[in-house]
Design a protein around this motif. Sequence first.
Motif, mmCIF file in Angstrom:
data_model
loop_
_atom_site.group_PDB
_atom_site.id
_atom_site.type_symbol
_atom_site.label_atom_id
_atom_site.label_comp_id
_atom_site.label_asym_id
_atom_site.label_seq_id
_atom_site.Cartn_x
_atom_site.Cartn_y
_atom_site.Cartn_z
ATOM 1 N N PHE A 130 12.991 -6.271 7.859
ATOM 2 C CA PHE A 130 13.095 -6.651 6.612
ATOM 3 C C PHE A 130 12.554 -8.066 6.683
ATOM 4 C CE2 PHE A 130 16.226 -8.609 4.297
ATOM 5 C CZ PHE A 130 15.677 -8.348 3.043
ATOM 6 N N PRO A 131 12.664 -9.043 6.832
ATOM 7 C CA PRO A 131 12.192 -10.356 6.227
ATOM 8 C C PRO A 131 10.097 -9.739 5.964
ATOM 9 C CG PRO A 131 12.604 -10.361 8.356
ATOM 10 C CD PRO A 131 13.072 -9.078 8.173
ATOM 11 N N LEU A 132 9.603 -8.812 7.303
ATOM 12 C CA LEU A 132 8.303 -8.786 7.286
ATOM 13 C C LEU A 132 7.933 -8.003 6.057
ATOM 14 C CD1 LEU A 132 6.213 -8.456 8.585
ATOM 15 C CD2 LEU A 132 6.144 -6.533 10.036
ATOM 16 N N ALA A 133 9.029 -7.052 5.806
ATOM 17 C CA ALA A 133 9.030 -5.994 4.013
ATOM 18 C C ALA A 133 9.037 -6.984 2.799
ATOM 19 C CB ALA A 133 10.373 -5.040 4.428
ATOM 20 N N ALA B 47 6.320 -7.424 0.257
ATOM 21 C CA ALA B 47 6.972 -7.276 -1.288
ATOM 22 C C ALA B 47 6.626 -8.589 -1.792
ATOM 23 C CB ALA B 47 8.064 -6.610 -1.589
ATOM 24 N N ALA B 48 6.785 -9.716 -1.911
ATOM 25 C CA ALA B 48 6.036 -10.718 -2.513
ATOM 26 C C ALA B 48 4.688 -10.994 -2.251
ATOM 27 C CB ALA B 48 6.655 -11.927 -1.482
ATOM 28 N N ASN B 49 4.241 -10.160 -1.563
ATOM 29 C CA ASN B 49 2.421 -10.343 -1.980
ATOM 30 C C ASN B 49 1.897 -8.896 -2.740
ATOM 31 O OD1 ASN B 49 1.146 -12.929 -0.241
ATOM 32 N ND2 ASN B 49 3.288 -11.873 0.637
ATOM 33 N N GLY B 50 2.804 -8.172 -3.168
ATOM 34 C CA GLY B 50 2.586 -7.484 -3.766
ATOM 35 C C GLY B 50 1.551 -5.895 -3.358
ATOM 36 N N GLU B 51 2.377 -5.983 -1.761
ATOM 37 C CA GLU B 51 1.818 -4.978 -0.878
ATOM 38 C C GLU B 51 3.178 -4.161 -0.490
ATOM 39 O OE1 GLU B 51 -1.081 -5.861 2.396
ATOM 40 O OE2 GLU B 51 -0.835 -8.469 2.225
#
Length: 337
Positions: free
Chosen positions: A144-147, A151-155
């Motif tokens: 989850f933290p990796l996802a 997501a926060a970096n637009g990927e």
Amino acid sequence: MPEHGREKVAGWLLRGCLIAVAVSGCVTGAAEDGATLRGDQAWAHGDYEEALAEYRLAARRGANSGDAHLRVAHAYARLGRVDEARQAYRRAIDLEPDLADQAVSDLVRLARTAQQQADRFALASALEAAAELNPDVNFARLAFPLASHYAANGEHARALVFFQRALSGDSVPEVLYEAALAYEEVGACEAALAFYGQFTEAVPTRQQRDAGWHIGKCSYDLAQEYRDDGDHEGALTLIQETVARGEPRTHLARAYYEMGELLVSFARCDEAVDAFRGAAREDPSASRALARRAEHWIDQLRFGVSFGDEEGRGVMEGEESPGGGPPGWPEDLEWAC
């Protein structure tokens, strides 16, 4: 010199060379062992920079065992130098493939440390390295933290891979919500709405405000797709969800208007009148063009007053507008009222 004398000298030289080679090997081995020992001692005292320097020295001096490179990798990992640790682990595994499990364990441990320190870049790098070494590695708690990092970096597409891993465990509301956002970002509104639905079922109403905006927006966008595909019933259900949510405000007048059109196609004329009233009420434009069109609809549906043309001129009562319905009536709908 007699022949037997030359043979004796040659024998001495050969033995001397062999001894020199052996001594050289012993010296090199001793130097390697000495550097490794000094590294272990520095490690025991918590001096990881010094330990790394000694381990690298041992590896440079010709250590062909994976263990030497594993020590280097472990030191890099302990210092948080993830990319260098990844390279050293690869060298160690190339020499001794059985070290792969140890390398993965170290990298996952490093990722946990990075998570505790809120260093998402180090977390991502460590878990990527672990997954490269073992694609089946289980790190569900860290997924989850990796996802979230991706997501926060637009990927968002990349993030979804790890949201899916995270959702394989307990589907906590936070994971459901962020997964829904990622699906929405990649244009998969149907999947997004499913996760938003699970999220709203799991949290109190007061925590659903932001989700309501996204549900309204995704429902509106998906309704356009359904309508284009000829699924007018599905489109109506979705557009009604947007209206019920009252969000996004910028889409609301248009949502009411399209809901009215769809209701007309199902001969639900009284409900259509209410929908067109909503469109007239919510139209935010200065020109009020949508509101005027909605009001024409209301007059047509309630009193049988014919529509005017686009310039506002009336059409004689009893005279059909083009297509059998009002001007601008969508070709994909039937005039049922």
